[in-house]
Design a protein around this motif. Sequence first.
Motif, PDB file in Angstrom:
ATOM      1  N   HIS A  23       0.862  -1.177   0.000  1.00 47.03           N
ATOM      2  CA  HIS A  23       0.000   0.000   0.000  1.00 47.03           C
ATOM      3  C   HIS A  23       0.908   1.239   0.000  1.00 47.03           C
ATOM      4  CE1 HIS A  23      -3.212  -2.801   1.006  1.00 47.03           C
ATOM      5  NE2 HIS A  23      -2.386  -3.301   1.900  1.00 47.03           N
ATOM      6  N   PRO A  24       0.986   1.962  -1.112  1.00 48.51           N
ATOM      7  CA  PRO A  24       1.895   3.107  -1.202  1.00 48.51           C
ATOM      8  C   PRO A  24       1.447   4.255  -0.291  1.00 48.51           C
ATOM      9  CG  PRO A  24       0.493   3.004  -3.143  1.00 48.51           C
ATOM     10  CD  PRO A  24       0.199   1.772  -2.330  1.00 48.51           C
ATOM     11  N   PRO A  25       2.365   5.185  -0.021  1.00 46.48           N
ATOM     12  CA  PRO A  25       1.986   6.359   0.773  1.00 46.48           C
ATOM     13  C   PRO A  25       0.838   7.116   0.092  1.00 46.48           C
ATOM     14  CG  PRO A  25       4.363   6.263   0.470  1.00 46.48           C
ATOM     15  CD  PRO A  25       3.771   5.204  -0.408  1.00 46.48           C
ATOM     16  N   HIS A  26      -0.065   7.647   0.911  1.00 47.71           N
ATOM     17  CA  HIS A  26      -1.202   8.379   0.342  1.00 47.71           C
ATOM     18  C   HIS A  26      -1.884   9.227   1.420  1.00 47.71           C
ATOM     19  CE1 HIS A  26      -2.892   4.575   1.850  1.00 47.71           C
ATOM     20  NE2 HIS A  26      -3.973   5.283   2.125  1.00 47.71           N
ATOM     21  N   GLN A  27      -2.604  10.206   0.953  1.00 49.02           N
ATOM     22  CA  GLN A  27      -3.393  11.052   1.837  1.00 49.02           C
ATOM     23  C   GLN A  27      -4.822  10.525   1.819  1.00 49.02           C
ATOM     24  OE1 GLN A  27      -2.401  13.763   3.802  1.00 49.02           O
ATOM     25  NE2 GLN A  27      -4.449  13.435   4.634  1.00 49.02           N
ATOM     26  N   HIS A  28      -5.376  10.283   2.987  1.00 49.97           N
ATOM     27  CA  HIS A  28      -6.767   9.836   3.069  1.00 49.97           C
ATOM     28  C   HIS A  28      -7.700  10.983   2.687  1.00 49.97           C
ATOM     29  CE1 HIS A  28      -6.135   5.894   4.912  1.00 49.97           C
ATOM     30  NE2 HIS A  28      -5.152   6.461   5.596  1.00 49.97           N
ATOM     31  N   VAL A  29      -8.807  10.645   2.076  1.00 54.15           N
ATOM     32  CA  VAL A  29      -9.765  11.673   1.675  1.00 54.15           C
ATOM     33  C   VAL A  29     -10.808  11.941   2.755  1.00 54.15           C
ATOM     34  CG1 VAL A  29      -9.464  11.274  -0.781  1.00 54.15           C
ATOM     35  CG2 VAL A  29     -11.187   9.975   0.465  1.00 54.15           C
ATOM     36  N   ILE A  30     -10.840  11.096   3.779  1.00 52.77           N
ATOM     37  CA  ILE A  30     -11.788  11.298   4.881  1.00 52.77           C
ATOM     38  C   ILE A  30     -11.224  12.386   5.797  1.00 52.77           C
ATOM     39  CG2 ILE A  30     -12.920  10.200   6.850  1.00 52.77           C
ATOM     40  CD1 ILE A  30     -12.696   7.548   5.320  1.00 52.77           C
ATOM     41  N   ASP A  32      -9.949  14.513   8.810  1.00 50.93           N
ATOM     42  CA  ASP A  32      -9.224  14.201  10.048  1.00 50.93           C
ATOM     43  C   ASP A  32      -8.489  12.862  10.030  1.00 50.93           C
ATOM     44  OD1 ASP A  32      -9.991  16.623  11.210  1.00 50.93           O
ATOM     45  OD2 ASP A  32     -11.823  15.742  12.030  1.00 50.93           O
ATOM     46  N   MET A  33      -8.267  12.288   8.859  1.00 51.85           N
ATOM     47  CA  MET A  33      -7.460  11.069   8.769  1.00 51.85           C
ATOM     48  C   MET A  33      -6.026  11.485   8.472  1.00 51.85           C
ATOM     49  SD  MET A  33      -9.238   8.268   9.262  1.00 51.85           S
ATOM     50  CE  MET A  33      -8.253   7.008   8.508  1.00 51.85           C
ATOM     51  N   PRO A  34      -5.053  10.934   9.187  1.00 51.44           N
ATOM     52  CA  PRO A  34      -3.657  11.337   8.961  1.00 51.44           C
ATOM     53  C   PRO A  34      -3.118  10.789   7.648  1.00 51.44           C
ATOM     54  CG  PRO A  34      -3.765   9.527  10.510  1.00 51.44           C
ATOM     55  CD  PRO A  34      -5.189   9.930  10.221  1.00 51.44           C
ATOM     56  N   TYR A  35      -2.003  11.355   7.213  1.00 49.64           N
ATOM     57  CA  TYR A  35      -1.287  10.888   6.035  1.00 49.64           C
ATOM     58  C   TYR A  35      -0.825   9.455   6.301  1.00 49.64           C
ATOM     59  CZ  TYR A  35       2.438  10.515   2.561  1.00 49.64           C
ATOM     60  OH  TYR A  35       3.243  10.099   1.539  1.00 49.64           O
ATOM     61  N   HIS A  36      -0.980   8.565   5.322  1.00 45.83           N
ATOM     62  CA  HIS A  36      -0.547   7.167   5.453  1.00 45.83           C
ATOM     63  C   HIS A  36       0.813   7.033   4.785  1.00 45.83           C
ATOM     64  CE1 HIS A  36      -1.005   2.844   5.903  1.00 45.83           C
ATOM     65  NE2 HIS A  36      -0.556   2.721   4.655  1.00 45.83           N
ATOM     66  N   ALA A  37       1.824   6.682   5.561  1.00 46.82           N
ATOM     67  CA  ALA A  37       3.197   6.625   5.071  1.00 46.82           C
ATOM     68  C   ALA A  37       3.495   5.380   4.246  1.00 46.82           C
ATOM     69  CB  ALA A  37       4.154   6.699   6.247  1.00 46.82           C
ATOM     70  N   GLY A  38       2.533   4.499   4.090  1.00 44.67           N
ATOM     71  CA  GLY A  38       2.733   3.274   3.325  1.00 44.67           C
ATOM     72  C   GLY A  38       2.812   2.068   4.241  1.00 44.67           C
ATOM     73  N   SER A  39       2.410   0.911   3.725  1.00 49.61           N
ATOM     74  CA  SER A  39       2.442  -0.320   4.501  1.00 49.61           C
ATOM     75  C   SER A  39       2.340  -1.499   3.545  1.00 49.61           C
ATOM     76  CB  SER A  39       1.292  -0.355   5.511  1.00 49.61           C
ATOM     77  OG  SER A  39       0.047  -0.341   4.829  1.00 49.61           O
ATOM     78  N   ALA A  40       2.387  -2.671   4.111  1.00 51.15           N
ATOM     79  CA  ALA A  40       2.204  -3.899   3.349  1.00 51.15           C
ATOM     80  C   ALA A  40       1.389  -4.861   4.204  1.00 51.15           C
ATOM     81  CB  ALA A  40       3.547  -4.521   2.988  1.00 51.15           C
ATOM     82  N   THR A  41       0.569  -5.665   3.554  1.00 55.28           N
ATOM     83  CA  THR A  41      -0.266  -6.630   4.273  1.00 55.28           C
ATOM     84  C   THR A  41      -0.110  -8.018   3.650  1.00 55.28           C
ATOM     85  OG1 THR A  41      -2.156  -6.097   2.851  1.00 55.28           O
ATOM     86  CG2 THR A  41      -2.018  -4.938   4.953  1.00 55.28           C
TER      87      THR A  41
END
Length: 138
Positions: A23-30, A32-41
């Motif tokens: 999951h690449p870094p991204h800004q949530h559109v909701i 008050d959701m913080p910036y997501h720095a990226g992850s993997a599942t």
Amino acid sequence: MSADDIKLLPCPFCGGSAHLEEHPPHQHVIIDMPYHAGSATVECGGCEAGMIAETAGAVADAWNRRAPSPQGDAPAYRLLDRSDIIQRGDEFLDDDCVNWNGIAGWEAGMLYNPVLLKAGRRQIDADSSTPATEKGES
């Protein structure tokens, strides 16, 4: 190393195949959701067990890590498929998707149906893929 190069062990709970997703870094559109720095599942395609980490390598290492068996060499199992006849000694995944339970007895001799029954497994001999029950052991 890309996610395509990473090998995952089967699910430790049901033996199903696992899938890795980055999951690449991204800004949530909701709001008050913080910036997501990226992850993997990693998620199991069978029982949907999964885990998350910051990188694909980290989540794969965690998924592939197995605790040593308290009884030494643990028995080997294979998952049942539609061509299997249920035998004494077969086990089925409990509702908690963690524990395995033996059959009640009346199921023996029935054709395994994964739509009606939870994941099933059969112990196999460590030296071959032949189930212990088919070698005359019980």
